[in-house]
Design a protein around this motif. Structure first.
Motif, PDB file in Angstrom:
ATOM      1  N   THR A 195       0.839  -1.196   0.000  1.00 41.64           N
ATOM      2  CA  THR A 195       0.000   0.000   0.000  1.00 41.64           C
ATOM      3  C   THR A 195       0.879   1.253   0.000  1.00 41.64           C
ATOM      4  O   THR A 195       0.651   2.198  -0.770  1.00 41.64           O
ATOM      5  CB  THR A 195      -0.938   0.028   1.230  1.00 41.64           C
ATOM      6  OG1 THR A 195      -1.773  -1.124   1.196  1.00 41.64           O
ATOM      7  CG2 THR A 195      -1.804   1.274   1.252  1.00 41.64           C
ATOM      8  N   ALA A 196       1.904   1.245   0.845  1.00 46.95           N
ATOM      9  CA  ALA A 196       2.782   2.419   0.941  1.00 46.95           C
ATOM     10  C   ALA A 196       3.470   2.688  -0.397  1.00 46.95           C
ATOM     11  O   ALA A 196       3.526   3.835  -0.856  1.00 46.95           O
ATOM     12  CB  ALA A 196       3.813   2.205   2.050  1.00 46.95           C
ATOM     13  N   VAL A 197       3.944   1.638  -1.037  1.00 45.09           N
ATOM     14  CA  VAL A 197       4.640   1.806  -2.322  1.00 45.09           C
ATOM     15  C   VAL A 197       3.671   2.361  -3.374  1.00 45.09           C
ATOM     16  O   VAL A 197       3.993   3.317  -4.103  1.00 45.09           O
ATOM     17  CB  VAL A 197       5.233   0.452  -2.798  1.00 45.09           C
ATOM     18  CG1 VAL A 197       5.681   0.535  -4.254  1.00 45.09           C
ATOM     19  CG2 VAL A 197       6.395   0.046  -1.896  1.00 45.09           C
ATOM     20  N   SER A 198       2.500   1.767  -3.439  1.00 46.00           N
ATOM     21  CA  SER A 198       1.515   2.196  -4.428  1.00 46.00           C
ATOM     22  C   SER A 198       1.097   3.655  -4.186  1.00 46.00           C
ATOM     23  O   SER A 198       0.973   4.453  -5.125  1.00 46.00           O
ATOM     24  CB  SER A 198       0.289   1.268  -4.359  1.00 46.00           C
ATOM     25  OG  SER A 198      -0.652   1.631  -5.330  1.00 46.00           O
ATOM     26  N   PHE A 199       0.913   4.003  -2.915  1.00 49.31           N
ATOM     27  CA  PHE A 199       0.495   5.361  -2.522  1.00 49.31           C
ATOM     28  C   PHE A 199       1.592   6.367  -2.899  1.00 49.31           C
ATOM     29  O   PHE A 199       1.328   7.469  -3.392  1.00 49.31           O
ATOM     30  CB  PHE A 199       0.248   5.378  -1.009  1.00 49.31           C
ATOM     31  CG  PHE A 199      -0.787   6.376  -0.535  1.00 49.31           C
ATOM     32  CD1 PHE A 199      -1.214   7.433  -1.331  1.00 49.31           C
ATOM     33  CD2 PHE A 199      -1.347   6.251   0.742  1.00 49.31           C
ATOM     34  CE1 PHE A 199      -2.168   8.341  -0.874  1.00 49.31           C
ATOM     35  CE2 PHE A 199      -2.296   7.147   1.208  1.00 49.31           C
ATOM     36  CZ  PHE A 199      -2.700   8.200   0.396  1.00 49.31           C
ATOM     37  N   PHE A 200       2.837   5.971  -2.678  1.00 49.20           N
ATOM     38  CA  PHE A 200       3.973   6.848  -3.010  1.00 49.20           C
ATOM     39  C   PHE A 200       3.946   7.198  -4.510  1.00 49.20           C
ATOM     40  O   PHE A 200       4.007   8.372  -4.886  1.00 49.20           O
ATOM     41  CB  PHE A 200       5.280   6.135  -2.634  1.00 49.20           C
ATOM     42  CG  PHE A 200       6.518   6.801  -3.145  1.00 49.20           C
ATOM     43  CD1 PHE A 200       6.871   8.087  -2.716  1.00 49.20           C
ATOM     44  CD2 PHE A 200       7.356   6.159  -4.056  1.00 49.20           C
ATOM     45  CE1 PHE A 200       8.030   8.707  -3.195  1.00 49.20           C
ATOM     46  CE2 PHE A 200       8.507   6.772  -4.536  1.00 49.20           C
ATOM     47  CZ  PHE A 200       8.837   8.053  -4.116  1.00 49.20           C
ATOM     48  N   HIS A 201       3.819   6.177  -5.341  1.00 50.18           N
ATOM     49  CA  HIS A 201       3.819   6.444  -6.786  1.00 50.18           C
ATOM     50  C   HIS A 201       2.571   7.228  -7.210  1.00 50.18           C
ATOM     51  O   HIS A 201       2.630   8.056  -8.123  1.00 50.18           O
ATOM     52  CB  HIS A 201       3.943   5.131  -7.564  1.00 50.18           C
ATOM     53  CG  HIS A 201       5.307   4.532  -7.442  1.00 50.18           C
ATOM     54  ND1 HIS A 201       6.434   5.139  -7.958  1.00 50.18           N
ATOM     55  CD2 HIS A 201       5.755   3.403  -6.819  1.00 50.18           C
ATOM     56  CE1 HIS A 201       7.502   4.405  -7.675  1.00 50.18           C
ATOM     57  NE2 HIS A 201       7.113   3.353  -6.987  1.00 50.18           N
ATOM     58  N   PHE A 202       1.463   6.955  -6.533  1.00 52.64           N
ATOM     59  CA  PHE A 202       0.225   7.694  -6.831  1.00 52.64           C
ATOM     60  C   PHE A 202       0.391   9.175  -6.480  1.00 52.64           C
ATOM     61  O   PHE A 202       0.021  10.055  -7.258  1.00 52.64           O
ATOM     62  CB  PHE A 202      -0.913   7.075  -6.022  1.00 52.64           C
ATOM     63  CG  PHE A 202      -2.272   7.632  -6.332  1.00 52.64           C
ATOM     64  CD1 PHE A 202      -2.796   7.553  -7.616  1.00 52.64           C
ATOM     65  CD2 PHE A 202      -3.051   8.203  -5.333  1.00 52.64           C
ATOM     66  CE1 PHE A 202      -4.077   8.049  -7.896  1.00 52.64           C
ATOM     67  CE2 PHE A 202      -4.320   8.690  -5.608  1.00 52.64           C
ATOM     68  CZ  PHE A 202      -4.831   8.617  -6.889  1.00 52.64           C
TER      69      PHE A 202
END
Ligand code: PPS
Length: 299
Positions: A140-147
């Motif tokens: 989730t953190a990785v996806s949120f960062f790129h988002f």
């Protein structure tokens, strides 16, 4: 309604503290109307922490209910109009509440990222069904960062290390991941109309999760239809599909990162250093010590 008339220069908002949760004004500007939203007993609320698989589950539900009857909907109405994002108040487009109020469908499918304590109370009063999707904290953190890198309506994430620290501190939009996933998990103890599901299970066996959704919703879809849906919601198919890939939103910069980015379990391994991982695990243990909720970070 193919796209909408948003100013191309949405500027990155400040993070604000709102009712104890980190937020941006795009999700709080319509607060009174949001809190007074009148849910109907057959509404289905799709609730998630950002980047948990909201769009994936939204599309599954849309196809289960309307896939075979409304062809035009499938080819010309983007997912964010079919499943309004309730708390949004972006300039130049109808608010999430207005879109939900005007939905002609039964049931109405409605998306929210609000933590449980901020969900408009009529959903509980009407005993609406809630589908909650959770995804492990690291992915989730990785996806949120790129988002946040590509989404100009979100605060600037800074570099990965800075973002990860903010994520652990709950200093990103919609507040701490830990409280969000646990809040809905605990709600299940007193409110039986929540179906709590996991991104990792969808990735492992989408067909089985579609079947579980059907039982929860009381839908009897024949196996062929379920298979068709499972195929249509595959990552590659949704990435190609302009109605589900968010390609029409001007403030998302796909040159930086696509909305449908990787769709994998375990991409965190390509981002976390050994030191970040150890620190994260230690912090995670503390934050999650009093819950029975368990996640998989690989499948
Ligand atoms: S949002 O903005 O909060 O509504 O985003 P959300 O839809 O919850 O999450 C986006 C992430 O989900 C991935 N995704 C999928 N993965 C696998 N299969 C399918 N069909 C699928 N649809 C969306 C999407 O790629 C984002 O994850 P990452 O890890 O960034 O790729």
């Amino acid at each position: 309604m193919e796209g909408f008339d948003l100013p191309l220069t949405v500027s990155r908002p400040e993070l604000i503290d709102f009712e104890g949760i980190s937020m941006v004004h795009y999700f709080t500007d319509n607060w009174e109307n949001l809190q007074n939203f009148q849910a109907r007993p057959d509404d289905i609320l799709i609730a998630t922490y950002p980047k948990a698989g909201t769009t994936w589950v939204s599309y599954i539900l849309d196809l289960l209910y309307f896939g075979s009857t409304a062809q035009e909907r499938q080819t010309s109405l983007p997912i964010y109009f079919r499943v309004p994002f309730l708390e949004t108040a972006f300039p130049g487009m109808p608010s999430g509440v207005e879109l939900a109020d005007k939905l002609p469908t039964t049931p109405r499918l409605i998306k929210t990222h609000l933590p449980i304590q901020l969900v408009p109370k009529s959903f509980w009063e009407q005993n609406c069904r809630v589908v909650y999707v959770a995804r492990n904290a690291k992915d989730t953190a990785v996806s949120f960062f790129h988002f946040d890198r590509m989404n100009m309506s979100q605060p600037d994430p800074g570099d990965w290390n800075t973002f990860l620290q903010k994520f652990m501190d709950g200093k990103n939009v919609f507040g701490p991941w830990y409280d969000h996933v646990c809040g809905y998990w605990e709600k299940k103890l007193t409110y039986s109309n929540i179906h709590y599901m996991f991104f990792e299970d969808m990735a492992k066996d989408t067909g089985r999760e579609v079947e579980h959704l059907c039982s929860f919703l009381g839908i009897s879809a024949p196996i062929e239809e379920r298979e068709r849906i499972t195929e249509a919601v595959h990552f590659d198919a949704m990435k190609q599909n302009n109605m589900t890939n968010y390609s029409n939103i001007p403030f998302l910069d796909f040159k930086i990162s696509p909305f449908m980015r990787k769709g994998k379990v375990g991409d965190w391994k390509n981002h976390f250093t050994v030191a970040q991982n150890e620190q994260f695990d230690e912090h995670y243990k503390q934050k999650m010590k009093s819950t029975t909720l368990q996640f998989r970070t690989q499948i």
